[in-house]
Design a protein around this motif. Structure first.
Motif, PDB file in Angstrom:
ATOM      1  N   LEU A  36       0.854  -1.173   0.000  1.00  0.00           N
ATOM      2  CA  LEU A  36       0.000   0.000   0.000  1.00  0.00           C
ATOM      3  C   LEU A  36       0.899   1.235   0.000  1.00  0.00           C
ATOM      4  O   LEU A  36       1.740   1.400   0.887  1.00  0.00           O
ATOM      5  CB  LEU A  36      -0.907  -0.008   1.225  1.00  0.00           C
ATOM      6  CG  LEU A  36      -1.799  -1.253   1.344  1.00  0.00           C
ATOM      7  CD1 LEU A  36      -2.495  -1.277   2.693  1.00  0.00           C
ATOM      8  CD2 LEU A  36      -2.817  -1.304   0.221  1.00  0.00           C
ATOM      9  N   LEU A  37       0.742   2.071  -1.007  1.00  0.00           N
ATOM     10  CA  LEU A  37       1.676   3.166  -1.259  1.00  0.00           C
ATOM     11  C   LEU A  37       0.982   4.517  -1.152  1.00  0.00           C
ATOM     12  O   LEU A  37      -0.186   4.659  -1.521  1.00  0.00           O
ATOM     13  CB  LEU A  37       2.286   3.038  -2.659  1.00  0.00           C
ATOM     14  CG  LEU A  37       2.808   1.660  -3.069  1.00  0.00           C
ATOM     15  CD1 LEU A  37       3.264   1.678  -4.515  1.00  0.00           C
ATOM     16  CD2 LEU A  37       3.938   1.205  -2.158  1.00  0.00           C
ATOM     17  N   GLN A  38       1.723   5.494  -0.678  1.00  0.00           N
ATOM     18  CA  GLN A  38       1.232   6.866  -0.627  1.00  0.00           C
ATOM     19  C   GLN A  38       2.358   7.818  -0.989  1.00  0.00           C
ATOM     20  O   GLN A  38       3.489   7.679  -0.517  1.00  0.00           O
ATOM     21  CB  GLN A  38       0.711   7.221   0.765  1.00  0.00           C
ATOM     22  CG  GLN A  38       0.262   8.672   0.894  1.00  0.00           C
ATOM     23  CD  GLN A  38       0.043   9.093   2.326  1.00  0.00           C
ATOM     24  OE1 GLN A  38      -0.182   8.256   3.192  1.00  0.00           O
ATOM     25  NE2 GLN A  38       0.119  10.392   2.598  1.00  0.00           N
ATOM     26  N   THR A  39       2.055   8.779  -1.852  1.00  0.00           N
ATOM     27  CA  THR A  39       2.996   9.836  -2.210  1.00  0.00           C
ATOM     28  C   THR A  39       2.310  11.175  -2.026  1.00  0.00           C
ATOM     29  O   THR A  39       1.257  11.425  -2.633  1.00  0.00           O
ATOM     30  CB  THR A  39       3.472   9.696  -3.662  1.00  0.00           C
ATOM     31  OG1 THR A  39       4.119   8.428  -3.835  1.00  0.00           O
ATOM     32  CG2 THR A  39       4.442  10.809  -4.027  1.00  0.00           C
ATOM     33  N   SER A  40       2.883  12.035  -1.200  1.00  0.00           N
ATOM     34  CA  SER A  40       2.323  13.352  -0.935  1.00  0.00           C
ATOM     35  C   SER A  40       3.365  14.414  -1.262  1.00  0.00           C
ATOM     36  O   SER A  40       4.467  14.405  -0.697  1.00  0.00           O
ATOM     37  CB  SER A  40       1.886  13.490   0.526  1.00  0.00           C
ATOM     38  OG  SER A  40       0.799  12.618   0.806  1.00  0.00           O
ATOM     39  N   ILE A  41       3.023  15.308  -2.191  1.00  0.00           N
ATOM     40  CA  ILE A  41       3.911  16.404  -2.581  1.00  0.00           C
ATOM     41  C   ILE A  41       3.438  17.671  -1.875  1.00  0.00           C
ATOM     42  O   ILE A  41       2.335  18.166  -2.138  1.00  0.00           O
ATOM     43  CB  ILE A  41       3.912  16.599  -4.102  1.00  0.00           C
ATOM     44  CG1 ILE A  41       4.318  15.300  -4.811  1.00  0.00           C
ATOM     45  CG2 ILE A  41       4.868  17.734  -4.491  1.00  0.00           C
ATOM     46  CD1 ILE A  41       4.224  15.379  -6.322  1.00  0.00           C
ATOM     47  N   PHE A  42       4.254  18.178  -0.978  1.00  0.00           N
ATOM     48  CA  PHE A  42       3.931  19.390  -0.214  1.00  0.00           C
ATOM     49  C   PHE A  42       4.492  20.598  -0.970  1.00  0.00           C
ATOM     50  O   PHE A  42       5.677  20.911  -0.871  1.00  0.00           O
ATOM     51  CB  PHE A  42       4.511  19.296   1.194  1.00  0.00           C
ATOM     52  CG  PHE A  42       3.793  18.322   2.082  1.00  0.00           C
ATOM     53  CD1 PHE A  42       2.876  18.770   3.034  1.00  0.00           C
ATOM     54  CD2 PHE A  42       4.013  16.957   1.970  1.00  0.00           C
ATOM     55  CE1 PHE A  42       2.209  17.874   3.851  1.00  0.00           C
ATOM     56  CE2 PHE A  42       3.352  16.041   2.776  1.00  0.00           C
ATOM     57  CZ  PHE A  42       2.432  16.503   3.715  1.00  0.00           C
ATOM     58  N   GLN A  43       3.614  21.261  -1.718  1.00  0.00           N
ATOM     59  CA  GLN A  43       4.042  22.432  -2.483  1.00  0.00           C
ATOM     60  C   GLN A  43       4.293  23.620  -1.560  1.00  0.00           C
ATOM     61  O   GLN A  43       5.251  24.385  -1.744  1.00  0.00           O
ATOM     62  CB  GLN A  43       2.984  22.794  -3.527  1.00  0.00           C
ATOM     63  CG  GLN A  43       2.689  21.686  -4.527  1.00  0.00           C
ATOM     64  CD  GLN A  43       3.834  21.434  -5.489  1.00  0.00           C
ATOM     65  OE1 GLN A  43       4.825  22.156  -5.491  1.00  0.00           O
ATOM     66  NE2 GLN A  43       3.707  20.405  -6.304  1.00  0.00           N
ATOM     67  N   GLN A 121       6.807  10.010   1.237  1.00  0.00           N
ATOM     68  CA  GLN A 121       6.323   8.746   0.683  1.00  0.00           C
ATOM     69  C   GLN A 121       6.217   7.707   1.789  1.00  0.00           C
ATOM     70  O   GLN A 121       7.052   7.667   2.700  1.00  0.00           O
ATOM     71  CB  GLN A 121       7.267   8.237  -0.409  1.00  0.00           C
ATOM     72  CG  GLN A 121       7.335   9.139  -1.633  1.00  0.00           C
ATOM     73  CD  GLN A 121       8.455   8.729  -2.563  1.00  0.00           C
ATOM     74  OE1 GLN A 121       9.632   8.880  -2.254  1.00  0.00           O
ATOM     75  NE2 GLN A 121       8.087   8.201  -3.711  1.00  0.00           N
ATOM     76  N   CYS A 122       5.197   6.858   1.688  1.00  0.00           N
ATOM     77  CA  CYS A 122       5.004   5.783   2.664  1.00  0.00           C
ATOM     78  C   CYS A 122       4.681   4.488   1.923  1.00  0.00           C
ATOM     79  O   CYS A 122       3.971   4.496   0.913  1.00  0.00           O
ATOM     80  CB  CYS A 122       3.862   6.103   3.613  1.00  0.00           C
ATOM     81  SG  CYS A 122       4.042   7.674   4.480  1.00  0.00           S
ATOM     82  N   MET A 123       5.199   3.391   2.436  1.00  0.00           N
ATOM     83  CA  MET A 123       4.871   2.070   1.903  1.00  0.00           C
ATOM     84  C   MET A 123       4.728   1.097   3.070  1.00  0.00           C
ATOM     85  O   MET A 123       5.589   1.046   3.946  1.00  0.00           O
ATOM     86  CB  MET A 123       5.946   1.558   0.949  1.00  0.00           C
ATOM     87  CG  MET A 123       5.646   0.151   0.410  1.00  0.00           C
ATOM     88  SD  MET A 123       6.847  -0.423  -0.814  1.00  0.00           S
ATOM     89  CE  MET A 123       8.296  -0.652   0.233  1.00  0.00           C
ATOM     90  N   ALA A 124       3.632   0.373   3.066  1.00  0.00           N
ATOM     91  CA  ALA A 124       3.413  -0.640   4.097  1.00  0.00           C
ATOM     92  C   ALA A 124       2.789  -1.857   3.457  1.00  0.00           C
ATOM     93  O   ALA A 124       2.100  -1.763   2.427  1.00  0.00           O
ATOM     94  CB  ALA A 124       2.517  -0.091   5.203  1.00  0.00           C
ATOM     95  N   GLY A 125       3.011  -3.009   4.049  1.00  0.00           N
ATOM     96  CA  GLY A 125       2.427  -4.227   3.499  1.00  0.00           C
ATOM     97  C   GLY A 125       2.964  -5.450   4.191  1.00  0.00           C
ATOM     98  O   GLY A 125       3.581  -5.375   5.259  1.00  0.00           O
ATOM     99  N   CYS A 126       2.717  -6.585   3.567  1.00  0.00           N
ATOM    100  CA  CYS A 126       3.210  -7.843   4.124  1.00  0.00           C
ATOM    101  C   CYS A 126       3.440  -8.846   3.002  1.00  0.00           C
ATOM    102  O   CYS A 126       2.861  -8.746   1.918  1.00  0.00           O
ATOM    103  CB  CYS A 126       2.244  -8.402   5.164  1.00  0.00           C
ATOM    104  SG  CYS A 126       0.612  -8.794   4.505  1.00  0.00           S
ATOM    105  N   GLU A 127       4.301  -9.778   3.292  1.00  0.00           N
ATOM    106  CA  GLU A 127       4.685 -10.832   2.357  1.00  0.00           C
ATOM    107  C   GLU A 127       4.356 -12.176   2.994  1.00  0.00           C
ATOM    108  O   GLU A 127       4.740 -12.431   4.137  1.00  0.00           O
ATOM    109  CB  GLU A 127       6.179 -10.724   2.059  1.00  0.00           C
ATOM    110  CG  GLU A 127       6.670 -11.646   0.967  1.00  0.00           C
ATOM    111  CD  GLU A 127       8.134 -11.397   0.649  1.00  0.00           C
ATOM    112  OE1 GLU A 127       8.545 -11.624  -0.495  1.00  0.00           O
ATOM    113  OE2 GLU A 127       8.871 -10.978   1.569  1.00  0.00           O
ATOM    114  N   VAL A 128       3.629 -13.021   2.255  1.00  0.00           N
ATOM    115  CA  VAL A 128       3.223 -14.331   2.770  1.00  0.00           C
ATOM    116  C   VAL A 128       3.987 -15.418   2.009  1.00  0.00           C
ATOM    117  O   VAL A 128       4.032 -15.411   0.782  1.00  0.00           O
ATOM    118  CB  VAL A 128       1.704 -14.532   2.622  1.00  0.00           C
ATOM    119  CG1 VAL A 128       1.320 -15.963   3.000  1.00  0.00           C
ATOM    120  CG2 VAL A 128       0.961 -13.541   3.502  1.00  0.00           C
TER     121      VAL A 128
END
Length: 351
Positions: A36-43, A121-128
Motif C-alpha cells: 500500500l503506497l502513498q505519495t504526498s507532494i507538499f508544495q 512517501q510511505c509504503m506498508a504491506g506484508c509478504e506471505v
C-alpha cells in the motif's frame, strides 16, 4: 485520531476493511506480497498533492483520486468483496486521515525549517510465504530517499538517515504506542488470511500467463565492434531469464554483457533488452535463450551468426542498384519522349 497514525494509518485501515473476509482459502502456491503506497507532494503549507495505490504483486487493485480522495477500483473482483456501506466508511476515514497527516507534516516542516516543496512517501504491506508464515514491513521516505523504517519485532522506528528532521519524526512517531500495536496486529496477525482472500478473488489475474516474443538483431557502432541485441517483450508474469550463448555455452556477466531492467508495457505485460558486444566475424555462433513460466520446461532459442550480416549488406546493395537502374531508365525514357515530341512538331510544321 492521534498524530502518530501518519501515512501508515490509511494503509492499515484499508487493509483491514478491504481484505478481512473469513473462510476463504486460496489454492495458489508461492510467495505473495501486498503493498500500500502513498505519495504526498507538499508544495507549500496550504497545498498538498496526494496519490495512493494498492498492489497485490504487480496487479494494481485501486488508487486514490487526488482531487476527491475517493477510491478508484482497477480490478472488477475487488469492489464486490465489500458492501457499498463499507467502502463509504473507508473513504471517510481516508479524508480524516489525510487531513491529520498533512497537518502533522506541515507542523514538523515549519518547526525544522524544511524548505518547500518536498515529497513524503510511505509504503506498508506484508509478504506471505508458502508455509503460511509472513513478514510485515513499513517504510517512510523523504524526497525519494529512505527516511524511516518500522521494526515489527520490537515495534520501534529506525532511522534510515540520521538528520535533525528524521530524529524529530522518529520521536513523534515513537511516542504513540497505540499505533505500533495497531501495525503489529493488522500485519502480523491478519496478513495471511487477508492475502489468501485476495488470492481467491484474483486467482485468474494472478495465474495469467503471456509468453514472451523475442527477436535478435545487430548494430555496429564501430568497425571493430558488433552489438547483438535480444529484445524480449509481451511476457507476464514479470520474472524471466534471458541469457546469451556462445557456441552453446552461457556467456557469464561481464563488461561485454548489458541487460536492461524489466520495464512495463502499456498492455500490462513486460519487456527487456539484453545486449552482447562481440568482435565481427570472430568465428563463434551466438544465440539468445529465454526462459519463462509461460513456456513450461521449454526455452526460446533465437540464433545469431556473424555471416548473417552479409545478406543484409547484399540486400542494401541490391536496393541501391535497383534504384540506380530505375533512375537511369527514367532518364532514358524522358529523353526518348522528348525526342518523339520534337519529331512530331517538325512534321506538323512541314505539313
Amino acid at each position: 485520531m492521534q498524530p502518530r497514525r501518519c501515512c501508515l494509518l490509511l494503509h492499515l485501515h484499508l487493509l483491514l476493511y478491504l481484505l478481512l473476509l473469513s473462510g476463504t482459502q486460496a489454492d495458489l502456491e508461492g510467495t505473495f506480497t501486498i503493498r500500500l503506497l502513498q505519495t504526498s507532494i507538499f508544495q507549500n503549507t496550504s497545498f498538498v498533492d496526494t496519490e495512493g495505490l494498492g498492489l497485490l504483486e504487480d496487479i494494481e487493485l485501486g488508487s486514490l483520486d487526488k482531487h476527491t480522495w475517493t477510491i478508484r477500483f482497477y480490478q472488477p473482483w475487488v469492489r464486490p468483496a465489500l458492501p457499498r456501506g463499507d467502502w463509504d466508511t473507508i473513504e471517510n476515514m481516508i479524508k480524516i486521515y489525510l487531513q491529520k497527516f498533512n497537518h502533522l507534516i506541515n507542523k514538523g516542516a515549519m518547526q525544522k525549517d524544511v524548505p518547500y516543496p518536498f515529497v513524503a512517501q510511505c509504503m506498508a504491506g506484508c509478504e506471505v510465504y508458502p508455509n503460511r508464515t509472513s513478514r510485515a514491513f513499513a517504510y517512510v521516505g523523504y524526497n525519494g530517499q529512505d527516511f524511516l523504517s518500522f521494526n515489527m519485532d520490537n515495534a520501534t522506528w529506525l532511522l534510515s538517515q540520521d538528520t535533525n528532521l528524521s530524529q524529530y519524526v522518529q520521536a513523534v512517531l515513537q511516542n504513540y504506542t497505540a499505533f505500533s500495536e495497531l501495525v503489529e496486529v493488522l500485519f502480523n496477525d491478519t496478513c495471511v488470511d487477508d492475502i489468501e482472500m485476495l488470492l481467491h478473488y484474483g486467482k485468474a489475474a494472478l495465474e495469467r500467463q503471456e509468453p514472451p516474443v523475442a527477436t535478435v538483431f545487430a548494430r555496429m557502432p564501430k568497425p571493430d565492434q558488433l552489438l547483438l541485441v535480444c529484445r524480449v517483450t509481451g511476457f507476464y508474469p514479470r520474472p524471466i531469464s534471458v541469457a546469451w550463448l556462445q557456441d552453446g555455452q552461457e556467456v557469464l556477466p561481464g563488461p561485454a554483457l548489458n541487460t536492461s531492467a524489466i520495464l512495463p508495457n502499456a498492455d500490462l505485460t513486460y519487456q527487456l533488452r539484453s545486449i552482447l558486444a562481440v568482435a565481427p566475424h570472430d568465428g563463434h555462433s551466438y544465440a539468445c535463450r529465454v526462459r519463462h513460466r509461460s513456456l513450461g520446461t521449454r526455452s526460446l532459442l533465437i540464433p545469431w551468426e556473424n555471416h548473417s550480416i552479409a545478406p543484409t549488406v547484399g540486400i542494401a546493395i541490391a536496393v541501391l542498384l535497383l534504384v540506380a537502374t530505375a533512375s537511369a531508365g527514367g532518364v532514358w525514357w524522358w529523353k526518348r519522349r522528348k525526342g518523339e515530341e520534337a519529331t512530331w512538331e517538325i512534321q506538323e510544321f512541314i505539313i
